[in-house]
Design a protein around this motif. Structure first.
Motif, PDB file in Angstrom:
ATOM      1  N   ASP A 113       1.709  -0.027   7.063  1.00 43.48           N
ATOM      2  CA  ASP A 113       1.008   0.747   6.027  1.00 43.48           C
ATOM      3  C   ASP A 113      -0.011  -0.126   5.287  1.00 43.48           C
ATOM      4  OD1 ASP A 113       2.552   2.883   6.683  1.00 43.48           O
ATOM      5  OD2 ASP A 113       3.717   2.937   4.831  1.00 43.48           O
ATOM      6  N   VAL A 114      -1.140   0.474   4.962  1.00 45.75           N
ATOM      7  CA  VAL A 114      -2.196  -0.244   4.233  1.00 45.75           C
ATOM      8  C   VAL A 114      -1.899  -0.245   2.733  1.00 45.75           C
ATOM      9  CG1 VAL A 114      -4.653  -0.210   3.588  1.00 45.75           C
ATOM     10  CG2 VAL A 114      -3.957   0.265   5.956  1.00 45.75           C
ATOM     11  N   VAL A 115      -2.050  -1.425   2.126  1.00 44.47           N
ATOM     12  CA  VAL A 115      -1.917  -1.550   0.658  1.00 44.47           C
ATOM     13  C   VAL A 115      -3.181  -2.223   0.140  1.00 44.47           C
ATOM     14  CG1 VAL A 115      -0.564  -2.470  -1.249  1.00 44.47           C
ATOM     15  CG2 VAL A 115       0.583  -1.819   0.867  1.00 44.47           C
ATOM     16  N   THR A 116      -3.931  -1.528  -0.709  1.00 45.25           N
ATOM     17  CA  THR A 116      -5.089  -2.172  -1.339  1.00 45.25           C
ATOM     18  C   THR A 116      -4.606  -2.900  -2.588  1.00 45.25           C
ATOM     19  OG1 THR A 116      -5.640  -0.186  -2.604  1.00 45.25           O
ATOM     20  CG2 THR A 116      -6.747  -0.470  -0.482  1.00 45.25           C
ATOM     21  N   ILE A 117      -5.128  -4.107  -2.779  1.00 45.72           N
ATOM     22  CA  ILE A 117      -4.710  -4.925  -3.927  1.00 45.72           C
ATOM     23  C   ILE A 117      -5.955  -5.348  -4.693  1.00 45.72           C
ATOM     24  CG2 ILE A 117      -3.317  -6.888  -4.673  1.00 45.72           C
ATOM     25  CD1 ILE A 117      -2.173  -6.943  -1.822  1.00 45.72           C
ATOM     26  N   PRO A 153      -2.283  -5.727   3.901  1.00 44.45           N
ATOM     27  CA  PRO A 153      -2.933  -5.819   2.589  1.00 44.45           C
ATOM     28  C   PRO A 153      -4.458  -5.874   2.718  1.00 44.45           C
ATOM     29  CG  PRO A 153      -1.983  -7.941   3.196  1.00 44.45           C
ATOM     30  CD  PRO A 153      -1.635  -6.990   4.295  1.00 44.45           C
ATOM     31  N   VAL A 154      -5.147  -5.173   1.830  1.00 47.75           N
ATOM     32  CA  VAL A 154      -6.609  -5.253   1.730  1.00 47.75           C
ATOM     33  C   VAL A 154      -6.906  -5.857   0.364  1.00 47.75           C
ATOM     34  CG1 VAL A 154      -8.777  -3.960   1.665  1.00 47.75           C
ATOM     35  CG2 VAL A 154      -6.939  -3.228   3.209  1.00 47.75           C
ATOM     36  N   ARG A 155      -7.463  -7.065   0.383  1.00 45.10           N
ATOM     37  CA  ARG A 155      -7.692  -7.816  -0.859  1.00 45.10           C
ATOM     38  C   ARG A 155      -9.056  -7.448  -1.447  1.00 45.10           C
ATOM     39  NH1 ARG A 155      -4.885 -10.612   2.973  1.00 45.10           N
ATOM     40  NH2 ARG A 155      -3.278 -12.092   2.307  1.00 45.10           N
ATOM     41  N   ILE A 156      -9.038  -6.872  -2.644  1.00 42.15           N
ATOM     42  CA  ILE A 156     -10.277  -6.394  -3.266  1.00 42.15           C
ATOM     43  C   ILE A 156     -10.550  -7.151  -4.566  1.00 42.15           C
ATOM     44  CG2 ILE A 156     -11.428  -4.405  -4.319  1.00 42.15           C
ATOM     45  CD1 ILE A 156      -9.764  -2.620  -2.424  1.00 42.15           C
ATOM     46  N   ASN A 157     -11.715  -7.781  -4.627  1.00 42.45           N
ATOM     47  CA  ASN A 157     -12.143  -8.455  -5.852  1.00 42.45           C
ATOM     48  C   ASN A 157     -13.092  -7.502  -6.582  1.00 42.45           C
ATOM     49  OD1 ASN A 157     -12.886 -10.232  -7.859  1.00 42.45           O
ATOM     50  ND2 ASN A 157     -13.161 -11.958  -6.475  1.00 42.45           N
TER      51      ASN A 157
END
Length: 564
Positions: A113-117, A153-157
């Motif tokens: 599963d994709v989790v945006t962070i 995980p999708v790491r978002i700044n």
């Protein structure tokens, strides 16, 4: 290799399947003292169900439960105490660590599963301060833990690159700025201008109005406003990348608040269509009559948008782009109300996926008991703290191990590791008092202590000329020190799962301290290299320690040098 599960299976059968297995697992605990066993099952709750004293139930269960995994099962008061079979359990644990190596403790709970962070998210045109350390390192550790547990995980700044403060900064630059000075030292000079604006605005409140006017020009794509904003943003990203490189942190997206500038009107239209917008003093708001929440401001009376508008646009964009099952926001405790409002608006809009959104709050880094303030210029620069830590680490290496070949590389790993570990060993919701002295300590419950333990274990393997042989792993020692190390190694997969479930990297940090302590006691008490007959067995245990310490540190975003 979860012996709680094995014990719960046997309890389930012994109790004729009348109690929920998950509840049985939840009741199993670790006794306070080692002489009472390795696992304990309290029988007090069963007393109500079976109408018998807990002591009687414990005795009956002790007579029914048998397993080659258990050395002894005995009733003590109202507890069933279980002693694991040291020999077989030690062999299984070591075999599992050495076979799986860095994959030991990996699981597939996330099922891809994709989790945006959403984490780090500094404001452009301001220095990367210690105030941003927490979101950055906590978010990175959570991303690493989620990956370990089978999520994507999708790491978002989510850069703070929009808002009224940029109108204020443009006004300050136009009034007092010098292009050449700013180009020579962009962030430092822009901070000076930002601080000067707030000082002057206290004397002349009209400056705040000018700031709002210039932000409105930004939103309307005025050429001069956009040109200055792009310059400030570009210089900021160059500075931020230096810090991220030092910390070894990467991102999948740098889409900041400005990215959603052309997506906010769609959100306003949807809210309008669903009759969710109300007018209050000329502003557009969403109210929550059914919840004890203040209204959520969507548009100011002058037509400019706010954080909530952009966050709504960002959440919808991320769901459409990534199809996330969870979306995490690693943002300070003080923003809790904003997230409650923002999530509630999505719920009112009818988006079912709003249930997957979660605010992961954390405490502040305080200086002299107070929050650090960019407006007042009370800032401690993260890059300066990291560089100071690296220099101190290099001095320590020169004093203790001057012949070390990769001094610079190790100093980098130890210096940054000290800062990261100091933050992550605290439960995230607690405030931390900023103290460079405490952060840079290389003894006690610190990152360098764990790294040094790993390096010491690696040194033993080199001295003992250890060669891995999975098929010949056989633990010969049954002493307390060896067993304590085994028990700690066995805990690692469970600690990973719990830390991930609760988004709490401090559980990994605390675990690494305990494992390091148990190894150092073992090292001091057992003749590892001086007994030829038992040397390979003992070095297999040491090898397992290096695997778990290295992987545990990696999950915190810290490197594990083999020499220090």
């Amino acid at each position: 290799m979860n012996y709680k599960i094995d014990l719960s299976d046997l309890l389930f059968k012994a109790l004729d399947g009348k109690l929920d297995k998950n509840k049985l697992v939840g009741l199993i605990e670790k006794p306070k003292y080692s002489h009472l066993g390795d696992l304990a099952f309290p029988c007090f709750e069963l007393s109500k169900h079976y109408r018998k004293p807990p002591q009687t139930i414990a005795i009956e269960l002790a007579n029914k439960i048998e397993s080659p995994l258990f050395e002894k099962v005995e009733a003590t008061g109202g507890y069933l105490n279980v002693f694991l079979n040291k020999q077989s359990v030690s062999n299984v644990v070591l075999g599992s660590v050495v076979t799986n190596k860095n994959h030991y403790g990996t699981n597939n709970v996330g099922n891809g599963d994709v989790v945006t962070i959403d984490f780090s998210s500094p404001n452009i045109a301001k220095p990367f301060s210690m105030g941003h350390l927490r979101s950055t390192v906590i978010g990175n550790a959570i991303a690493l833990l989620l990956d370990k547990c089978g999520y994507k995980p999708v790491r978002i700044n989510y850069l703070g690159d929009w808002g009224t403060q940029f109108g204020k900064l443009i006004v300050a630059y136009k009034l007092w700025g010098n292009e050449q000075t700013v180009r020579e030292n962009p962030i430092k000079e822009l901070l000076k201008l930002y601080v000067k604006f707030h000082e002057e605005a206290e004397i002349d409140p009209q400056l705040n109005e000018k700031g709002r006017e210039w932000f409105k020009k930004l939103e309307e794509a005025d050429d001069e406003a956009i040109s200055l904003w792009e310059w400030f943003r570009g210089e900021s990203l160059k500075e931020f990348s230096k810090v991220y490189d030092l910390l070894g942190i990467r991102f999948d997206s740098y889409n900041g608040e400005a990215f959603y500038n052309d997506k906010m009107e769609d959100v306003v239209e949807i809210l309008q269509e669903k009759n969710l917008l109300e007018t209050s003093d000329g502003a557009k708001v969403v109210t929550f009559n059914e919840k004890s929440l203040p209204p959520c401001l969507i548009k100011k009376s002058d037509g400019t948008t706010l954080y909530a508008t952009r966050d709504l646009a960002a959440a919808i964009y991320r769901q459409n782009t990534y199809n996330f099952s969870k979306s995490l926001y690693i943002v300070g405790n003080e923003q809790s109300l904003h997230f409650k409002q923002f999530f509630s608006v999505l719920e009112k809009m009818g988006y079912q996926w709003h249930n997957g959104l979660a605010h992961i709050p954390f405490g502040m880094i305080l200086k002299d008991g107070k929050k650090m303030s960019t407006r007042k210029g009370k800032v401690v620069l993260l890059e300066e703290v990291l560089n100071e830590a690296i220099q101190l680490a290099e001095q320590n290496i020169l004093a203790k191990n001057p012949n070390l070949e990769s001094k610079k590389e190790v100093a980098n790993a130890v210096g940054t590791g000290a800062i990261i570990f100091h933050d992550l060993k605290h439960f995230r919701q607690n405030d931390i008092e900023f103290s460079l002295q405490d952060m840079l300590k290389f003894e006690g419950e610190t990152g360098p202590y764990v790294q040094y333990t790993h390096a010491r274990a690696c040194s033993l393997l080199r001295k003992g000329q250890y060669e891995e042989d999975v098929d010949s792993i056989h633990v010969v020692d049954q002493d307390h020190y060896t067993w304590d190390v085994i028990i700690n190694l066995m805990k690692f997969p469970e600690v990973i799962e719990k830390a991930t479930e609760s988004y709490d990297p401090s559980q990994i940090a605390k675990y690494l301290i305990e494992l390091s302590k148990s190894f150092n006691k073992y090292y001091s008490s057992v003749r590892i290299l001086n007994d030829e007959d038992h040397k390979h067995s003992r070095l297999s245990l040491v090898h397992s320690i290096t695997i778990v310490l290295k992987e545990g540190l990696r999950l915190l975003g810290i490197k594990a040098p083999e020499e220090m």
